[in-house]
Design an enzyme around this catalytic site. Structure first.
Site, PDB file in Angstrom:
ATOM      1  N   ARG A  87       0.856  -1.186   0.000  1.00 23.66           N
ATOM      2  CA  ARG A  87       0.000   0.000   0.000  1.00 23.66           C
ATOM      3  C   ARG A  87       0.895   1.239   0.000  1.00 23.66           C
ATOM      4  O   ARG A  87       1.940   1.252   0.671  1.00 23.66           O
ATOM      5  CB  ARG A  87      -0.884   0.041   1.250  1.00 23.66           C
ATOM      6  CG  ARG A  87      -2.054  -0.933   1.233  1.00 23.66           C
ATOM      7  CD  ARG A  87      -3.178  -0.477   0.314  1.00 23.66           C
ATOM      8  NE  ARG A  87      -4.321  -1.384   0.337  1.00 23.66           N
ATOM      9  CZ  ARG A  87      -4.484  -2.404  -0.516  1.00 23.66           C
ATOM     10  NH1 ARG A  87      -3.589  -2.658  -1.448  1.00 23.66           N
ATOM     11  NH2 ARG A  87      -5.560  -3.163  -0.426  1.00 23.66           N
ATOM     12  N   HIS A 112      -0.319   0.047 -10.185  1.00 22.90           N
ATOM     13  CA  HIS A 112      -1.008  -0.912  -9.315  1.00 22.90           C
ATOM     14  C   HIS A 112      -1.401  -2.173 -10.094  1.00 22.90           C
ATOM     15  O   HIS A 112      -2.591  -2.504 -10.220  1.00 22.90           O
ATOM     16  CB  HIS A 112      -2.232  -0.260  -8.658  1.00 22.90           C
ATOM     17  CG  HIS A 112      -2.618  -0.940  -7.366  1.00 22.90           C
ATOM     18  ND1 HIS A 112      -3.087  -0.259  -6.271  1.00 22.90           N
ATOM     19  CD2 HIS A 112      -2.577  -2.252  -6.993  1.00 22.90           C
ATOM     20  CE1 HIS A 112      -3.338  -1.113  -5.286  1.00 22.90           C
ATOM     21  NE2 HIS A 112      -3.034  -2.320  -5.701  1.00 22.90           N
TER      22      HIS A 112
END
Lengths: 308, 308
Positions: free
Chosen positions: A223, A271
């Site tokens: 993250r 991502h």
């Protein structure tokens, strides 16, 4: 009234998921958000964090099945009922693709392909000494479903792998630690696979990055909020760190004016380290619904205290 | 007169090699090029191709031990005696590092990291569908010491691997072929690990590259002369090929004005896929000298007809 399933997706396509869930759960009504249904009928909600608002006002809800492995966003979503069990999604798509992504990035950095890419831009032909994988220390932060598999894959490839977790773990071929600094100090290449919790938010700050050996590289696949981005930039610009491969960011999509885009020592990925698909996730959700109804222990239950 | 060894290096350091050879061969005189010695004394020459001129006028020579695995340059060197056995260097440095380099590049291309690098330059955040390794076909040209290990490593990682060799081979988990076009047509990513011979020189030309599927990628880790560089550029510019990772070139170092340096679809590496070290090579040379003296079969003998 039969127990129903409510599907509340993010980017997942309900026109694929709803019929597939209905086929896998004969006799169960499956609704998508936006369908008309009786709120009292919903026994299970299968949700992406962005759709967690639907969880308000479902009095018969017995299970929140996350569509994501990381539940940090779901746990802080308004509307999440306080007393309903939450299950993470631990699917084969994620557990196969994440270690592969980590191996790809570790090999790239191990083989100095980042250095050679910079040399190419300068038309510079220059060879550097290359250690063998058996002489290369790699650190893995987090030894859960993903981190443990990543550590094992890197060890199988021949790297010297150090792994860090809050609680003691045993993984064949991996030196595991509960002392974070011991892992940081040994990590020529550091791979972050932690869950995002109150303890791990902002973990990789200037103080911790300074513990890495000079010339170390960082790979963040977990993250963006694990890493203080300004601190990383400082450590790269000072030359203490050589390169960072970042798949996740504090803000996603990465804003167009962010310095990472053009930094010569930063690889920006949108991502894409791992992804879940209907094929890999649906059987996990269906199995948890079966277990719920059979009164068997649920898979991948979230401990709200530790946030994963 | 005792039988002596002559060490004729390229970039290898004689001040390391000569004492190490002398220590490993008790009772044997070891000379470096430039030392004064009696030419009649030399039984074995350990040579890099660029130093092959010393092979002229060594009447007692019984073995030419190459310091390189690829003997294409040595075989055409002036001064190479016609009737002395030549052994290739097949050392653990080369056989461990070359498959690792191939895996690093195949993962880079498999995971579209070349595409994301281009997007980064344009500050573009965009995710692409990603097939699993089990749905990705990779071709390996050459199934000798290096190619067979590369093919096996890629198969162990989960890729669908097709391998091509002149003669039939069997490798677990690899579909082997003697039909080149069958391998090319199946190769979304093509890895070249061939020896350079009269048959393989210029093999990868426009006609052969056109057999690759649209959007395929090429990884050349063998010799620059295997590939017609102008043809590769044409196929990249037409968009038939997506990307090329090149570790070897027709001219090395790659000339500063070569279009590869700045081509967005070409990764230039300065011939670093694999390397031999004293530690990995010296035991192989010493073992061949022992075998020569014991009258045992020599390791890695070169067939001059087929050039490897």
């Amino acid at each position: 009234m039969p127990a129903a399933v409510l599907f509340a997706p993010g980017s997942e396509d309900p026109t694929e998921w709803v019929p597939a869930l209905a086929a896998a759960l004969p006799g169960t009504r499956v609704y998508a958000v936006g369908d008309s249904f009786d709120a009292e009928e919903v026994e299970v909600a299968i949700v992406a964090p962005s759709a967690a608002g639907v969880l308000r006002g479902l009095p018969s809800l017995r299970l929140v099945q996350s569509l994501w492995m990381g539940v940090d966003e779901l746990l802080t979503a308004p509307g999440l009922p306080a007393d309903v069990p939450i299950a993470r999604m631990v699917d084969s798509g994620m557990t196969r693709e994440m270690p592969e992504a980590a191996l790809a990035h570790v090999l790239y950095l191990h083989r100095a392909h980042d250095v050679y890419a910079r040399q190419q831009r300068a038309r510079e032909w220059r060879q550097w000494p290359q250690p063998a994988a058996t002489n290369r220390s790699v650190g893995v932060l987090g030894l859960g479903e993903l981190g443990a598999r990543t550590a094992r894959l890197l060890a199988e490839h021949g790297f010297r792998v150090h792994g860090w977790s809050r609680t003691p773990k045993r993984i064949d071929g991996v030196a595991t630690h509960t002392d974070l600094n011991a892992v940081l100090a040994a990590s020529e290449i550091l791979v972050n696979q932690l869950p995002l919790t109150a303890e791990t938010r902002g973990l990789l700050d200037a103080r911790r990055l300074a513990v890495l050996p000079a010339g170390a590289c960082v790979v963040n696949l977990a993250r963006g909020a694990h890493l203080i981005e300004a601190d990383l930039l400082t450590m790269l610009d000072r030359g203490h760190l050589r390169h960072a491969v970042l798949d996740v960011f504090a803000e996603e999509p990465l804003p167009p004016n962010h310095p990472f885009w053009t930094h010569p020592a930063v690889t920006v990925l949108p991502h894409v380290a791992a992804w879940s698909s209907l094929e890999s996730c649906l059987p996990v959700a269906v199995e948890n619904i079966r277990r719920l109804r059979a009164g068997e222990p649920l898979l991948h239950l979230v401990d709200r205290e530790r946030s994963y």
